[in-house]
Design an enzyme around this catalytic site. Structure first.
Site, short mmCIF file in Angstrom:
data_model
loop_
_atom_site.label_atom_id
_atom_site.label_comp_id
_atom_site.label_asym_id
_atom_site.label_seq_id
_atom_site.Cartn_x
_atom_site.Cartn_y
_atom_site.Cartn_z
CG HIS A 180 84.37 94.12 -91.36
ND1 HIS A 180 85.12 94.01 -92.51
CD2 HIS A 180 84.03 92.85 -91.03
CE1 HIS A 180 85.24 92.74 -92.85
NE2 HIS A 180 84.57 92.00 -91.97
CD GLU A 206 86.70 97.14 -94.01
OE1 GLU A 206 86.10 96.38 -93.22
OE2 GLU A 206 86.57 97.08 -95.24
CB SER A 239 84.79 89.37 -94.21
OG SER A 239 85.63 89.34 -93.08
#
Length: 493
Positions: free
Chosen positions: A401, A308, A180
């Site tokens: 995610h 995600e 990330s």
């Protein structure tokens, strides 16, 4: 190995602890605390010390912002790192440097999700880094260098270069890694000249396509300073306590919808600060720097999860509520203009508004930036190894995610691991976790994770799931829509 291992660094002796068979050193400073006269300054190397410095506890993370921020730090020694080594008396082990920087605003190596024990057991020296985040690290301030969080990361890599051989690591075999915001930091480091000699390989999970122009970044800082009743300069904001500044940034992030007409895509994402294309620390985005030959390619392991955006829709409680208008807005804001919205509708004619919204958000924020970074790195002469995680979370639904992080670290029993994978991870999750750990260890040591490199013709991608397999890139519709549209810096509308 002694219960209290000691290592003499270039700055002085540190004493760690023996934990699960590995020598662990925590809270080792790589730069001076960035407070007082050093507030908002570039990192300044830490001076030498006499005697033995205790390195048994994590250093405090910098003040954090956002909905997942941690506890306020109790002291100002933010710029520290941690080393976990299976053999401090050895030599030549591959080194993995992990950057924790979620959303460029929050995260700490002290999170049990980042426990390095399993990776050290695979033969890696693991270094985890605290850096400045949020406004301290990324707000664009008159009178201060831009992208201070990235400068901190370079300073940490310089410490690794000086000292890691004393912990059994090879300074010429360093892999920098992150997920990330940490992956976005890794992507930025690929293009930063002072950083490139400090690492050999890179791992980037879920690379965000987030950079700001100076014009937009200045307006964000002005809005933040106005909320605090001060000027948008380093000198003026230095009078605001660090946690107060971090808390006000959290409030500004929550208030971003009111700025959508002016701040565009940035305001739609809910994150007010990110790396700035300032012309000095960052002269351009990683995608254009690599594609246009202004940065050389490296061995790069890069990938994303299948769904995600699912984590964010569930965290915010919005999943199941998205309307056709929400989908239209997402397409208009994030799909490549001018034909992207219609291309998404044509590619997914039977998708519900929620599925369409989730697809375009997943693509724009992480999936396409990750894919396009693999392609750009290949153009620049590097070897890219691409993956997509398809193993679903039984609690969130889909391969969301951050699901890849406890799998890669082998920390499925951590609080976050249990939130995403349940109290007892399924056998297929255990299998994927083992595969990812082996891939990281092999890649750090040899530059090869265990599957074929990506190239524009075959587009080979490792799909991590029950019965993992290597196939042509699976998200072809999205790939076609985004070809020729690398992530551009966010700007004023």
């Amino acid at each position: 190995m002694p219960e209290r291992p000691r290592v003499r660094t270039a700055e002085g002796v540190v004493e760690g602890r023996l934990r699960q068979g590995h020598a662990v050193f925590r809270g080792v400073p790589y730069a001076q605390p960035p407070v007082g006269a050093l507030r908002f300054a570039a990192p300044v190397p830490v001076g030498p010390w006499e005697g033995i410095r205790q390195a048994s506890e994590f250093g405090p993370a910098a003040p954090q912002s956002g909905p997942t921020r941690g506890d306020p730090p109790q002291d100002t020694g933010w710029l520290t790192l941690n080393v976990c080594t299976p053999d401090p008396g050895g030599a030549g082990l591959p080194v993995l440097v992990w950057i924790t920087c979620g959303g460029y605003m929050a995260g700490s190596p002290a999170d049990p999700m980042y426990d390095p024990t399993a990776l050290a057991g695979a033969g890696l020296v693991v270094v985890s880094v605290n850096c400045r985040m949020g406004a301290e690290g990324f707000a664009l301030l008159d009178g201060a260098p831009a992208n201070r969080g990235l400068l901190d990361q370079v300073a940490a890599l310089e410490w690794v270069r000086r000292n890691i051989a004393r912990f059994g690591g090879d300074p010429d075999l360093v892999t920098v890694a992150g997920q990330s915001g940490g992956a976005g930091s890794v992507a930025a480091l690929l293009t930063m000249r002072p950083a490139r000699a400090l690492f050999r390989r890179a791992i980037a999970h879920s690379v965000p396509g987030m950079h700001c122009t100076p014009a937009l970044a200045k307006e964000v800082t002005a809005a933040l300073a106005d909320r605090l009743g001060t000027a948008p300069t380093a000198a003026a904001l230095a009078g605001t306590a660090p946690q107060r500044l971090a808390d006000e940034l959290t409030a500004l992030c929550a208030d971003l919808p009111r700025y959508r007409e002016r701040w565009g895509r940035l305001a739609h994402l809910g994150i007010a600060v990110c790396p700035v294309i300032d012309g000095d620390v960052l002269t351009e985005t990683p995608w254009t720097a690599l594609t246009d030959g202004r940065a050389a390619g490296v061995d790069l392991l890069v990938g994303h999860t299948r769904e995600e955006f699912r984590l964010f829709s569930v965290m915010t409680g919005l999943r199941g509520t998205f309307t056709a208008q929400d989908a239209r807005t997402a397409l208009d804001v994030f799909a490549p203009a001018p034909d992207g919205p219609d291309a998404y509708r044509a590619a997914h004619p039977h998708a519900s508004p929620e599925d369409l919204l989730e697809t375009v958000f997943s693509d724009a924020t992480f999936r396409m930036p990750s894919l396009l970074l693999a392609e750009a790195n290949t153009v620049a002469g590097g070897s890219s190894f691409l993956f997509e995680l398809r193993l679903g979370s039984p609690t969130v639904g889909g391969a969301c995610h951050s699901l890849d992080v406890p799998l890669a670290f082998g920390t499925m029993d951590s609080p976050t691991g249990k939130q995403l994978l349940g109290d007892e991870p399924a056998p297929e999750a255990v299998a994927v976790s083992r595969e990812l750990q082996r891939a990281w260890a092999r890649f750090a040591a040899t530059g090869r994770p265990g599957w074929s490199a990506y190239d524009p013709d075959r587009q080979l991608t490792r799909v991590l799931a029950t019965g993992s397999r290597t196939v042509p890139y699976p998200e072809q519709a999205s790939r076609r829509i985004w070809q020729g549209f690398p992530p551009a810096p966010f700007d004023l509308t």
